[in-house]
Design an enzyme around this catalytic site. Structure first.
Site, short mmCIF file in Angstrom:
data_model
loop_
_atom_site.label_atom_id
_atom_site.label_comp_id
_atom_site.label_asym_id
_atom_site.label_seq_id
_atom_site.Cartn_x
_atom_site.Cartn_y
_atom_site.Cartn_z
N ASP A 62 74.33 41.80 5.94
CA ASP A 62 75.21 42.57 6.81
C ASP A 62 75.50 43.87 6.06
O ASP A 62 76.24 43.87 5.08
CB ASP A 62 76.50 41.78 7.07
CG ASP A 62 77.53 42.58 7.86
OD1 ASP A 62 77.27 43.77 8.17
OD2 ASP A 62 78.61 42.04 8.15
N VAL A 63 74.91 44.98 6.51
CA VAL A 63 75.01 46.22 5.74
C VAL A 63 76.42 46.78 5.70
O VAL A 63 76.71 47.67 4.89
CB VAL A 63 74.03 47.29 6.26
CG1 VAL A 63 72.59 46.84 6.10
CG2 VAL A 63 74.33 47.67 7.71
N ASN A 89 67.29 51.38 6.40
CA ASN A 89 66.81 51.59 7.76
C ASN A 89 67.75 51.05 8.84
O ASN A 89 67.75 51.55 9.96
CB ASN A 89 65.43 50.93 7.91
CG ASN A 89 65.03 50.74 9.36
OD1 ASN A 89 64.67 51.70 10.04
ND2 ASN A 89 65.11 49.50 9.84
N TYR A 158 76.10 58.93 17.70
CA TYR A 158 74.89 58.58 16.95
C TYR A 158 74.37 59.78 16.17
O TYR A 158 74.03 59.68 14.98
CB TYR A 158 73.83 58.09 17.93
CG TYR A 158 72.51 57.71 17.30
CD1 TYR A 158 72.37 56.54 16.58
CD2 TYR A 158 71.40 58.54 17.46
CE1 TYR A 158 71.14 56.20 16.01
CE2 TYR A 158 70.18 58.20 16.91
CZ TYR A 158 70.05 57.03 16.18
OH TYR A 158 68.84 56.69 15.62
N VAL A 193 60.82 56.71 19.27
CA VAL A 193 59.73 55.74 19.22
C VAL A 193 60.04 54.66 20.25
O VAL A 193 61.18 54.18 20.32
CB VAL A 193 59.61 55.12 17.80
CG1 VAL A 193 58.47 54.10 17.76
CG2 VAL A 193 59.40 56.21 16.76
N THR A 195 60.34 51.64 20.56
CA THR A 195 60.75 50.31 20.13
C THR A 195 61.80 49.80 21.12
O THR A 195 62.14 50.48 22.10
CB THR A 195 61.36 50.36 18.73
OG1 THR A 195 62.49 51.27 18.78
CG2 THR A 195 60.36 50.86 17.70
#
Length: 264
Positions: A62-63, A89, A158, A193, A195
């Protein structure tokens, strides 16, 4: 031996269970590195690590948690026999007009993107510097975004968090250099991208009325990109391999655009 060869390098990749992080992990192992995937999705991370082959591993991370970071660094050093590179990342994106932002959504993006990267820098530098758990120097690579360099609607918070990552990268590189840590710190600015996160962004843009459809949102991004296409996972992964390798040995405190020219 190629300057891009990563044989013998030990790398921790956060958010490595899917998307860009998974692609980065696969590219790093293809270049010869051994990789530890740190992710909240422990089962998925374990599956990817198994696919990467013997010598690689995964750890629950958990960053946003100091304790989780310390444990992940310890597990990486113990399992891989050291640590040479940290790839920060892990990130989240929550689309919203500024007139409609939610406090919880703002805090979530700040916690994961800004605090998570800050803690990655803290614990990565502590481990890599002389006297640290690894102690041999190395590299830290942060993942910012083209959103840090352009004014695209619907992603104000963001964008702000990714701009913060850019600034932290440069300060960290200066501190590490001044204190003799032997650690290079750089970041990349990925373009869009397709994703799960990137596709979800296009859908969200249409849902909040900025574009008529997700396809129209994608067309707008491509229209702003001189290379005339969206990014691919491999584009971003190859940039990380470069910054982890000796080919970038004199690149420090830099932000590398991998966006097809969108942010120029």
């Amino acid at each position: 031996m190629s300057a891009f060869d990563l044989t013998g390098r030990r790398v921790l990749v956060t958010g490595g269970a899917q998307g860009l992080g998974e692609g980065m992990a696969r590219a790093l192992t293809a270049a010869g590195a051994r990789v530890m995937l740190g992710d909240l999705q422990a089962d998925r991370a374990a599956t990817v690590a198994s696919e990467l082959g013997a010598g690689n591993g995964s750890v629950h991370l958990d960053v946003t948690s100091e304790e989780s970071w310390a444990a992940a660094i310890d597990a990486t050093v113990a399992q891989l026999g050291g640590l040479d590179v940290v790839v920060n990342n892990a990130g989240v994106e929550i689309t919203g007009l500024l007139t409609e932002i939610s406090v919880d959504d703002v805090r979530r993006q700040l916690d994961v993107n800004v605090l998570g990267t800050a803690l990655g820098l803290k614990h990565g530098l502590r481990a890599l510097r002389p006297g640290g758990a690894a102690g041999g120097g190395g590299a830290i690579i942060n993942v910012a975004s083209v959103a840090a360099t352009i004014a695209f609607p619907g992603i104000a918070i963001y964008s702000a968090t990714k701009s913060a990552i850019d600034r932290m990268t440069r300060v960290a590189a200066m501190e590490a250099g001044k204190l003799g840590y032997g650690v290079r710190v750089n970041c990349i600015y990925p373009g869009l991208v397709p994703t799960e996160m990137g596709t979800g962004l296009a859908v969200d843009m249409a849902n909040i009325g900025l574009f008529g459809s997700p396809e129209e949102a994608v067309e707008a991004v491509v229209g702003l990109t001189p290379s005339g296409r969206l990014g691919e996972v491999q584009d971003m992964a190859d940039a990380v391999v470069f910054l982890a390798s000796d080919a970038s040995r004199f690149v420090n405190g830099a932000g590398l655009p991998v966006d097809g020219g969108m942010g120029m």
